[in-house]
Structure formats: C-alpha cells, structure tokens
Design an enzyme around this catalytic site. Sequence first.
Site, PDB file in Angstrom:
ATOM      1  N   GLU A 298       0.855  -1.202   0.000  1.00 17.33           N
ATOM      2  CA  GLU A 298       0.000   0.000   0.000  1.00 17.33           C
ATOM      3  C   GLU A 298       0.886   1.246   0.000  1.00 17.33           C
ATOM      4  O   GLU A 298       1.911   1.269   0.679  1.00 17.33           O
ATOM      5  CB  GLU A 298      -0.841  -0.026   1.288  1.00 17.33           C
ATOM      6  CG  GLU A 298      -1.688   1.206   1.523  1.00 17.33           C
ATOM      7  CD  GLU A 298      -2.307   1.223   2.935  1.00 17.33           C
ATOM      8  OE1 GLU A 298      -1.657   0.761   3.897  1.00 17.33           O
ATOM      9  OE2 GLU A 298      -3.443   1.701   3.056  1.00 17.33           O
TER      10      GLU A 298
ATOM     11  N   ASN B  93      -6.898   6.155  -1.977  1.00 16.67           N
ATOM     12  CA  ASN B  93      -5.805   5.228  -1.679  1.00 16.67           C
ATOM     13  C   ASN B  93      -5.993   4.070  -2.673  1.00 16.67           C
ATOM     14  O   ASN B  93      -6.940   3.293  -2.543  1.00 16.67           O
ATOM     15  CB  ASN B  93      -5.935   4.772  -0.221  1.00 16.67           C
ATOM     16  CG  ASN B  93      -4.757   3.943   0.247  1.00 16.67           C
ATOM     17  OD1 ASN B  93      -4.015   3.401  -0.561  1.00 16.67           O
ATOM     18  ND2 ASN B  93      -4.605   3.815   1.553  1.00 16.67           N
TER      19      ASN B  93
ATOM     20  N   LYS C  75      -9.329   2.015  -2.228  1.00 16.21           N
ATOM     21  CA  LYS C  75      -9.577   1.450  -0.890  1.00 16.21           C
ATOM     22  C   LYS C  75     -10.937   1.857  -0.334  1.00 16.21           C
ATOM     23  O   LYS C  75     -11.277   3.047  -0.299  1.00 16.21           O
ATOM     24  CB  LYS C  75      -8.460   1.907   0.049  1.00 16.21           C
ATOM     25  CG  LYS C  75      -8.493   1.292   1.447  1.00 16.21           C
ATOM     26  CD  LYS C  75      -7.247   1.716   2.203  1.00 16.21           C
ATOM     27  CE  LYS C  75      -7.147   1.136   3.589  1.00 16.21           C
ATOM     28  NZ  LYS C  75      -5.889   1.542   4.247  1.00 16.21           N
TER      29      LYS C  75
ATOM     30  N   GLU D 256      -6.322   8.523   7.539  1.00 13.80           N
ATOM     31  CA  GLU D 256      -6.838   8.076   6.228  1.00 13.80           C
ATOM     32  C   GLU D 256      -8.238   8.616   5.955  1.00 13.80           C
ATOM     33  O   GLU D 256      -8.585   8.877   4.809  1.00 13.80           O
ATOM     34  CB  GLU D 256      -6.820   6.557   6.155  1.00 13.80           C
ATOM     35  CG  GLU D 256      -5.428   5.996   6.024  1.00 13.80           C
ATOM     36  CD  GLU D 256      -5.461   4.557   5.554  1.00 13.80           C
ATOM     37  OE1 GLU D 256      -5.967   4.289   4.457  1.00 13.80           O
ATOM     38  OE2 GLU D 256      -4.963   3.706   6.310  1.00 13.80           O
TER      39      GLU D 256
ATOM     40  N   CYS E 118      -4.835  -3.062   2.600  1.00 14.51           N
ATOM     41  CA  CYS E 118      -4.579  -3.013   4.043  1.00 14.51           C
ATOM     42  C   CYS E 118      -5.798  -3.303   4.908  1.00 14.51           C
ATOM     43  O   CYS E 118      -6.183  -4.435   5.063  1.00 14.51           O
ATOM     44  CB  CYS E 118      -3.931  -1.687   4.426  1.00 14.51           C
ATOM     45  SG  CYS E 118      -3.224  -1.783   6.099  1.00 14.51           S
TER      46      CYS E 118
ATOM     47  N   ASN F  45       0.185  -1.201   5.390  1.00  9.82           N
ATOM     48  CA  ASN F  45       1.046  -0.433   6.297  1.00  9.82           C
ATOM     49  C   ASN F  45       0.371  -0.526   7.657  1.00  9.82           C
ATOM     50  O   ASN F  45      -0.617   0.175   7.904  1.00  9.82           O
ATOM     51  CB  ASN F  45       1.075   1.054   5.919  1.00  9.82           C
ATOM     52  CG  ASN F  45       1.955   1.370   4.732  1.00  9.82           C
ATOM     53  OD1 ASN F  45       3.119   1.731   4.872  1.00  9.82           O
ATOM     54  ND2 ASN F  45       1.387   1.267   3.544  1.00  9.82           N
TER      55      ASN F  45
HETATM   56  N1  CDT Z   1      -3.121   1.304   6.396  1.00  7.08           N
HETATM   57  C1  CDT Z   1      -4.051   0.682   7.115  1.00  7.08           C
HETATM   58  O1  CDT Z   1      -5.164   0.453   6.657  1.00  7.08           O
HETATM   59  N2  CDT Z   1      -3.685   0.318   8.362  1.00  7.08           N
HETATM   60  C2  CDT Z   1      -4.617  -0.233   9.287  1.00  7.08           C
HETATM   61  C3  CDT Z   1      -4.260   0.205  10.651  1.00  7.08           C
HETATM   62  C4  CDT Z   1      -5.412   0.032  11.541  1.00  7.08           C
HETATM   63  S1  CDT Z   1      -5.245   0.906  13.008  1.00  7.08           S
HETATM   64  C5  CDT Z   1      -5.930   2.434  12.688  1.00  7.08           C
HETATM   65  C6  CDT Z   1      -4.688  -1.760   9.249  1.00  7.08           C
HETATM   66  O2  CDT Z   1      -5.798  -2.281   9.264  1.00  7.08           O
HETATM   67  O3  CDT Z   1      -3.668  -2.438   9.260  1.00  7.08           O
END
Ligand code: CDT
Length: 336
Positions: free
Chosen positions: A47, A112, A129, A148, A174, A199
């Site tokens: 991502e 995204n 996304k 985000e 993600c 990420n």
């Molecule tokens: N980038 C991304 O979607 N990261 C989320 C972090 C969640 S915590 C706010 C994930 O689901 O891994």
Amino acid sequence: MPRIVNIGAAQMGPIARDETRAEVVERLIGHLREAKRRGCDLVVFPELTLTTFFPRWWLEDEAELEAFYETEMPGPETKPLFEEARRLGLGLCLGYAELIPNDGHGRKRRFNTAILVGADGRILGKYRKIHLPGHAEHEPWRAFQHLEKRYFETGDLGFRVFDGFGGRIGMCICNDRRWPETYRVMGLQGVEMVLLGYNTPVHNPPTPEHDALGWHHNTLVMQSGAYQNATWVVGVAKGGTEEGVPMIAGSQIIAPSGETVAQAVTEADELITAACDLDLGRGYREHVFDFARHREPDHYRLITAVRGAVHPEEGAKIEAEARAKAQAAAEPDAAE
Ligand code: CDT
C-alpha cells in the site's frame, strides 16, 4: 495443465519522508530484477508504495500534503518502473495515493489506490480502498495520527475482479483485509488470487492492549479470507520503523487451503516468491464452498441492510421484512 502464476511479494522496509520518488523507484526496480531472476510473472508491492505512510501526520498545508499523491500513472517519476517491468516481461500490482485535481465537476478527489499492470504494461484493473481506518480530525493525544479518513475518500470502484495472468485477480488494500465482506464480494465473482498491500503500525493508540497481537491478526484475517473463498491471498507489507513508527512486516503468500506457503523473515526490502497453482482453489470452490449450492443469502440480509450492530429484535425485524419483500418480488401474484 496446472495454471501456475509465479508470484513475487515485494516487501518494503521503511521509506523516509525525505526519500525521493526516484530513490524509491530504484528500490522497486531492484525487486523487479530479483523477481525476474527467480522466475516470477507478477510482482506485488505494498500500500502507498511510493512514499512514507504520510497519514501518520496532521498536515495543514495542501501543497505539502499533495506532494505525496500521483496525478498520473505512470507519471514521469514512475515511468522507469513501468518500463523496466515491461522490459523484463513482468506484471505488477502497485499501491499509491491518487489525486484527481478536477473530476470534471470542479471537485478534487483523493483515493488510496492500487493498480494491476499486465506484463505488456497495460493497466488491467484499478481498485480504490473502501475500508478507510483511523480518523478525520487531529487527535493530539495519539503518539501519531492515522488520518486516512481525512486524506482519502471511500473508494468508488467496488471490489472488482479482473482477468489476467491466466486467472481471475482481485485487489484490496490493508484495512480491507480485516473485513470478510471484502473477500466474499470477490469470491462471488470467482476470484482466484487477491493481491493486497499494507502499512500496519505495531501500536494502535486507542487499543494498546492489542499491540502484541498484530502479527496474529494479520495472519488470521488473510488465511481465513483465503480458505473461506477458495483463493490465493498475497499480503505485502511496508515494515520496520518508519519515521519513528514501528510497522509490522510478515508479508505472506497464502494458498486457498489457508496455509501460508511463503513468509518474509525480515522487516526490510525482501522478496518472497511462490509458484501459485490457481487450480488449487477448485476443490474448495466445488465442494465445501460451493457457493451456489450452500450459501443462504436470504439469511444474510442484515449484512447490507445496516452498517453497525442493532438490537437483536430490530435485527430480526429487518431480516423478516427484507425476506418478505424479496418473496413478494419473486411471487407478485401471491402478494395480491
Ligand atoms: N493502512 C491501514 O489500513 N492500516 C490499518 C491500521 C489500523 S489501526 C488504525 C490496518 O488495518 O492495518
């Protein structure tokens, strides 16, 4: 003849805020060349591959924020990546921040995004996304932000599945991987391989008690998504400590059995590979998960009728009403 797709999951180590696109693209090209040496057909990147994970910062200056986005793909800085992939005869899946300066109605749009690119350099599919995590306002109590919901709109392209690499390929990004609906919507279109980049900070400020479970949850959601939908899942991390924030790594290639067949062992740039037989999903798809035979969508109506949990009585009412409505539509004469 087995339908084999040789996958390279190109995990990235941290990307610094001051790292230029050209420097990142050079790292990505390194992955492509290694993937070619190892016989890959398709290389999957994480991502927001091209920059640091900028939603960790509250950025008030629009120009500073928009420097993290791409307005064209390929653009002048990403063209060398596309050219090298094409020269090597490799497909790729690339995550990036997408900016549409004017959508034709005077509106600026930010997503995204991930794209699937064929070995001939053609863009075969695009995904924006849908499950955006985090928050939209500045929350100074956090050790770092997760903005985000401020910096991106909810994706508007749905969970589509594309023909490519001899099979049916889907993408998600993600946080999408944590939601069973993501895989099921693609499963209902016969997806055979889901490509996803992530990420994921080790620490989630609102729930620090979950921090030790990051790896477990990562594996759990991707393996179950694979098994329950008879599909390969390729999960690719940006890991390591990026701008002071530790991120989980653990990139994996997961078979339709739910078994992980390759896994990264570092938190750095690391290519893992597997020869993925797309027909391995068939036994699951035709038997235990023969959707057409065994699914009971009449009993799943709450899933699309409501967003959050409701009282059980309210839930039962919504389900019953939806079933009655569907029945009336199916048998209009009986309803009169
Ligand atoms: N980038 C991304 O979607 N990261 C989320 C972090 C969640 S915590 C706010 C994930 O689901 O891994």
